[in-house]
Design a protein around this motif. Sequence first.
Motif, mmCIF file in Angstrom:
data_model
loop_
_atom_site.group_PDB
_atom_site.id
_atom_site.type_symbol
_atom_site.label_atom_id
_atom_site.label_comp_id
_atom_site.label_asym_id
_atom_site.label_seq_id
_atom_site.Cartn_x
_atom_site.Cartn_y
_atom_site.Cartn_z
ATOM 1 N N LEU A 11 -3.853 -7.684 -18.479
ATOM 2 C CA LEU A 11 -2.612 -7.924 -17.732
ATOM 3 C C LEU A 11 -1.655 -6.734 -17.839
ATOM 4 O O LEU A 11 -0.996 -6.377 -16.863
ATOM 5 C CB LEU A 11 -1.946 -9.206 -18.218
ATOM 6 N N LEU A 12 -1.588 -6.130 -19.015
ATOM 7 C CA LEU A 12 -0.746 -4.936 -19.160
ATOM 8 C C LEU A 12 -1.243 -3.796 -18.277
ATOM 9 O O LEU A 12 -0.450 -3.065 -17.670
ATOM 10 C CB LEU A 12 -0.690 -4.498 -20.620
ATOM 11 N N ALA A 13 -2.564 -3.646 -18.187
ATOM 12 C CA ALA A 13 -3.138 -2.613 -17.323
ATOM 13 C C ALA A 13 -2.816 -2.908 -15.868
ATOM 14 O O ALA A 13 -2.491 -1.992 -15.094
ATOM 15 C CB ALA A 13 -4.642 -2.524 -17.539
ATOM 16 N N LEU A 14 -2.866 -4.169 -15.473
ATOM 17 C CA LEU A 14 -2.532 -4.543 -14.100
ATOM 18 C C LEU A 14 -1.061 -4.275 -13.790
ATOM 19 O O LEU A 14 -0.715 -3.822 -12.705
ATOM 20 C CB LEU A 14 -2.874 -6.012 -13.852
ATOM 21 N N VAL A 15 -0.196 -4.562 -14.753
ATOM 22 C CA VAL A 15 1.233 -4.292 -14.581
ATOM 23 C C VAL A 15 1.471 -2.789 -14.426
ATOM 24 O O VAL A 15 2.237 -2.348 -13.572
ATOM 25 C CB VAL A 15 2.051 -4.874 -15.749
ATOM 26 N N ALA A 16 0.783 -1.989 -15.227
ATOM 27 C CA ALA A 16 0.919 -0.535 -15.138
ATOM 28 C C ALA A 16 0.414 -0.031 -13.785
ATOM 29 O O ALA A 16 1.030 0.838 -13.152
ATOM 30 C CB ALA A 16 0.165 0.141 -16.274
ATOM 31 N N LEU A 17 -0.702 -0.582 -13.321
ATOM 32 C CA LEU A 17 -1.239 -0.198 -12.019
ATOM 33 C C LEU A 17 -0.268 -0.566 -10.904
ATOM 34 O O LEU A 17 -0.025 0.220 -9.991
ATOM 35 C CB LEU A 17 -2.596 -0.872 -11.790
ATOM 36 N N GLN A 18 0.295 -1.746 -10.993
ATOM 37 C CA GLN A 18 1.253 -2.190 -9.981
ATOM 38 C C GLN A 18 2.497 -1.303 -9.993
ATOM 39 O O GLN A 18 3.035 -0.965 -8.933
ATOM 40 C CB GLN A 18 1.621 -3.657 -10.234
ATOM 41 N N ALA A 19 2.973 -0.923 -11.170
ATOM 42 C CA ALA A 19 4.136 -0.039 -11.273
ATOM 43 C C ALA A 19 3.828 1.321 -10.662
ATOM 44 O O ALA A 19 4.667 1.914 -9.956
ATOM 45 C CB ALA A 19 4.562 0.115 -12.731
ATOM 46 N N TYR A 20 2.622 1.828 -10.905
ATOM 47 C CA TYR A 20 2.216 3.113 -10.315
ATOM 48 C C TYR A 20 2.193 3.021 -8.791
ATOM 49 O O TYR A 20 2.706 3.910 -8.097
ATOM 50 C CB TYR A 20 0.832 3.511 -10.854
ATOM 51 N N ARG A 21 1.612 1.954 -8.261
ATOM 52 C CA ARG A 21 1.562 1.777 -6.802
ATOM 53 C C ARG A 21 2.965 1.647 -6.218
ATOM 54 O O ARG A 21 3.257 2.174 -5.151
ATOM 55 C CB ARG A 21 0.727 0.545 -6.466
ATOM 56 N N TYR A 22 3.843 0.957 -6.920
ATOM 57 C CA TYR A 22 5.221 0.798 -6.461
ATOM 58 C C TYR A 22 5.929 2.145 -6.387
ATOM 59 O O TYR A 22 6.596 2.450 -5.398
ATOM 60 C CB TYR A 22 5.973 -0.159 -7.391
ATOM 61 N N GLU A 23 5.791 2.947 -7.428
ATOM 62 C CA GLU A 23 6.429 4.268 -7.449
ATOM 63 C C GLU A 23 5.896 5.143 -6.322
ATOM 64 O O GLU A 23 6.649 5.877 -5.675
ATOM 65 C CB GLU A 23 6.212 4.955 -8.800
ATOM 66 N N LYS A 24 4.595 5.082 -6.097
ATOM 67 C CA LYS A 24 3.981 5.874 -5.028
ATOM 68 C C LYS A 24 4.522 5.446 -3.666
ATOM 69 O O LYS A 24 4.902 6.288 -2.836
ATOM 70 C CB LYS A 24 2.460 5.699 -5.084
ATOM 71 N N LEU A 25 4.589 4.144 -3.429
ATOM 72 C CA LEU A 25 5.109 3.645 -2.154
ATOM 73 C C LEU A 25 6.594 3.951 -1.994
ATOM 74 O O LEU A 25 7.061 4.259 -0.889
ATOM 75 C CB LEU A 25 4.859 2.141 -2.039
ATOM 76 N N GLU A 26 7.328 3.875 -3.089
ATOM 77 C CA GLU A 26 8.754 4.193 -3.029
ATOM 78 C C GLU A 26 8.967 5.661 -2.644
ATOM 79 O O GLU A 26 9.852 5.977 -1.851
ATOM 80 C CB GLU A 26 9.406 3.891 -4.383
ATOM 81 N N GLY A 27 8.126 6.546 -3.172
ATOM 82 C CA GLY A 27 8.194 7.951 -2.802
ATOM 83 C C GLY A 27 7.882 8.160 -1.331
ATOM 84 O O GLY A 27 8.539 8.954 -0.643
ATOM 85 N N GLU A 28 6.900 7.435 -0.816
ATOM 86 C CA GLU A 28 6.566 7.531 0.607
ATOM 87 C C GLU A 28 7.723 7.041 1.472
ATOM 88 O O GLU A 28 8.026 7.633 2.509
ATOM 89 C CB GLU A 28 5.300 6.719 0.903
ATOM 90 N N VAL A 29 8.359 5.957 1.050
ATOM 91 C CA VAL A 29 9.492 5.417 1.800
ATOM 92 C C VAL A 29 10.639 6.435 1.828
ATOM 93 O O VAL A 29 11.247 6.671 2.879
ATOM 94 C CB VAL A 29 9.965 4.071 1.207
ATOM 95 N N ARG A 30 10.926 7.061 0.678
ATOM 96 C CA ARG A 30 11.979 8.079 0.637
ATOM 97 C C ARG A 30 11.657 9.240 1.575
ATOM 98 O O ARG A 30 12.525 9.735 2.289
ATOM 99 C CB ARG A 30 12.182 8.585 -0.788
#
Length: 83
Positions: A11-30
């Motif tokens: 679950l911690l690995a999944l949370v880390a993966l989700q956080a990475y995907r979120y940061e990547k998408l946030e950068g694309e949105v910016r």
Amino acid sequence: MLLASLLIPLLLALVALQAYRYEKLEGEVRALEQKQVELVEKNKKLISDISTLSNSARIENLAENELGMHKAKSDEIVRVEIK
């Protein structure tokens, strides 16, 4: 208990993966928002250029001075009627 202790790292690995995907998408949105701002500014400039270039006084000046045109006199106008 053994199952729970195995699921916690997963679950911690999944949370880390989700956080990475979120940061990547946030950068694309910016980046897309910045591109949008640039395109809006370019559009404003183009609209301003159109307004300047389509000014009737400017067109009349170009027609008279560069193209040697003049306003038609009433005796130069020919009317054609189609029946």
